[in-house]
Enzyme design. Structure first.
Site, mmCIF file in Angstrom:
data_model
loop_
_atom_site.group_PDB
_atom_site.id
_atom_site.type_symbol
_atom_site.label_atom_id
_atom_site.label_comp_id
_atom_site.label_asym_id
_atom_site.label_seq_id
_atom_site.Cartn_x
_atom_site.Cartn_y
_atom_site.Cartn_z
ATOM 1 N N LYS A 54 0.847 -1.204 0.000
ATOM 2 C CA LYS A 54 0.000 0.000 0.000
ATOM 3 C C LYS A 54 0.877 1.246 0.000
ATOM 4 O O LYS A 54 0.510 2.271 -0.562
ATOM 5 C CB LYS A 54 -0.871 0.017 1.255
ATOM 6 C CG LYS A 54 -1.999 -0.966 1.213
ATOM 7 C CD LYS A 54 -3.239 -0.389 0.550
ATOM 8 C CE LYS A 54 -4.042 0.446 1.533
ATOM 9 N NZ LYS A 54 -5.214 1.024 0.868
ATOM 10 N N ARG A 55 2.016 1.133 0.651
ATOM 11 C CA ARG A 55 2.893 2.300 0.744
ATOM 12 C C ARG A 55 3.411 2.735 -0.631
ATOM 13 O O ARG A 55 3.732 3.879 -0.861
ATOM 14 C CB ARG A 55 4.069 2.019 1.691
ATOM 15 C CG ARG A 55 3.904 2.723 3.032
ATOM 16 C CD ARG A 55 4.907 2.229 4.027
ATOM 17 N NE ARG A 55 4.575 0.862 4.428
ATOM 18 C CZ ARG A 55 5.441 -0.114 4.618
ATOM 19 N NH1 ARG A 55 6.705 0.095 4.422
ATOM 20 N NH2 ARG A 55 5.050 -1.301 4.999
#
Ligand code: GLU
Length: 482
Positions: free
Chosen positions: A247-248
């Site tokens: 997600k980062r």
């Protein structure tokens, strides 16, 4: 001997979203369970109090349900079992498989720094393993706190991985790791082993980032005298740039794909084939078919790349497999949400919506494409695409559209065939090619220059709307060319 019942689980920790990697592991476990007529269970690894909030867990369960991964039995929450875990570390001390470690955090940090400086091994140096019974007793009497460490045996450990075959690790590579903290609470690996044992898990299928944990867990199983499950470690999913999906790095979770119009069956299909193969060339399967053909020996040990374009291509195929009626039902609330129409309007025009779906289906890669592609079926165009305008909004177009509007208005029935004939007749009368009429008409009724066949659009929109839109466009052209 009756074969052991297949019981598998997915064990998400509460993060507030279902990572595509976790979704894929859930699917692999689900397929294994359903194929074998076994059980698929969910365990929430929420021992961290901060993270046991419902808003961090609910979206994960929602996404699992959306994917169609209905689980059996009650969900097991680790946070509710903290007291249950306590007795097992004591049991391991009593059987000699674990020992009390009284070293303070400061002392352990000093040990590590010293080891680092001397470039020695960073493992725990077993200071407390050599304490005599009396020394231990004195410390306990003095109220000294202790953590519980497993006593790693000598030698090496091998287990047979369902995905990668035999994997061996030297035991000395693993230190005497802590199984219970100084407050008696179990650490991650101990809790997992107790849970998998209590849940009678037959196969532990998870990401290969857990292999080190597996070796630790094997030693706990052995110390507790419990039978090992079958372990299988599937390679992680990588991005096209070969980094781990995260997600980062801007990668999406399962619900984001849902919101962008990916169908659950397409997601299920695509994720099931990441790291697993039906060993045929065919790629598109329904979940039911995948359950049927699933084979636990077909996991792939090579890394799998998550390619959004491929997912989209799968989605397109799954859209074609869905009935027009089902697409219309899924689409209806989305159209209302997008302000293209109202619930009330749709209620009496179900067939119209289904016709629109039939026309647009071959072009849609995502459900959201229907929204984008269908607006002119619900609202008259207020703008016309730029290229089309430049070409068609010229004085010569006006008599062409006027003649057509008149012909269309005079038709007794307004069908694919009758509109096609009217347009051909008008072209013949004007002694021009049909294309000269088709393009401005398309632009007039839809505002854009591509889409399904013109006569399909006309017949679907209906006589009144078509004539009205052509006349309105004539006015616009008159204005801009005046
Ligand atoms: N909570 C762990 C994870 O999400 C579970 C690992 C396991 O399946 O044992 O990676």
């Amino acid at each position: 001997m009756t074969p052991k019942e297949v019981r598998v689980r997915i064990a998400p920790s509460p993060t507030g979203y279902l990572h595509v990697g976790t979704g894929r592991m859930a699917i692999a476990n689900y397929l294994l369970a359903r194929h074998a007529g076994g059980k698929f269970l969910v365990r929430v690894e929420d021992t961290d109090k901060e993270r046991s909030k419902a808003e961090l867990i609910e979206p994960i369960l929602e996404a699992l349900k959306w994917l169609g991964l209905e689980w059996d039995e009650d969900i097991l929450y680790q946070s509710k079992r903290i007291d249950h875990y306590r007795k097992f570390s004591t049991q391991m001390i009593e059987s000699g498989h674990a020992y009390r470690c009284f070293c303070s955090p400061e002392l352990l940090t000093a040990d590590r720094e010293k080891a680092k400086a001397e470039k020695g091994p960073m493992r725990y140096n077993r200071r407390c393993l050599s304490l005599s019974d009396d020394e231990v007793k004195n410390k306990l009497d003095a109220g000294e706190k202790f953590a519980t460490r497993i006593r790693m045996p000598e030698g090496a450990t091998t287990y047979n991985d369902l995905v990668s075959g035999d994997i061996t690790r030297q035991n000395e590579e693993i230190e005497d790791f802590i199984i219970a903290r100084s407050d008696g609470s179990a650490t991650y690996n101990l809790a997992v082993v107790i849970d998998d044992h209590d849940m009678r898990i037959s196969h532990v299928i998870r990401g290969n980032d857990h292999i080190t944990n597996t070796f630790k867990q094997i030693h706990i199983y052995k110390a507790l005298g419990w039978e090992l499950p079958i372990f299988g470690h599937v390679p992680l999913i990588l991005r096209p740039d070969k980094k781990k999906v995260s997600k980062r790095l801007g990668d999406k979770d399962v619900s984001e794909y849902r919101n962008e119009g990916i169908l659950p069956d397409a997601m299920f299909n695509y994720l099931s084939l990441l790291g697993w193969s039906p060993k045929t060339d065919r790629e598109i399967y329904s979940p039911k078919e995948l359950i049927e053909i699933f084979d636990e020996t077909h996991f792939n040990a090579a890394n799998a790349v998550f390619d959004e374009e491929k997912l989209e291509a799968f989605n397109r195929e799954h859209i074609q497999l869905m009935s027009d009626h089902d697409i219309a039902a899924t689409l209806a609330p989305m159209l209302v949400e997008a302000d293209l129409t109202t619930k009330y309007w749709l209620e009496t025009r179900w067939e119209y919506l289904r016709d629109v779906v039939t026309l647009l289906k071959p072009r849609a890669r995502r459900l959201s494409d229907f929204i984008e592609l269908s607006s002119y079926f619900f609202l008259a165009p207020v703008e016309y695409d730029e290229k089309g305008r430049a070409k068609q909004f010229v004085p010569e177009t006006i008599p062409i559209l006027e003649g057509l509007a008149e012909r269309f208005e005079g038709l007794n029935e307004f069908t694919l065939e009758s509109t096609e004939k009217a347009l051909a007749d008008e072209a013949e009368k004007l002694e021009i090619k049909k294309g000269k009429l088709i393009h401005p008409t398309r632009l007039a009724v839809s505002g854009i220059s591509q889409g399904p066949g013109l006569y399909d659009i006309l017949a679907t929109l209906g006589q009144e709307t078509v004539v009205e839109r052509i006349r309105k466009t004539i006015e616009v052209i008159k204005k801009v060319t005046a």
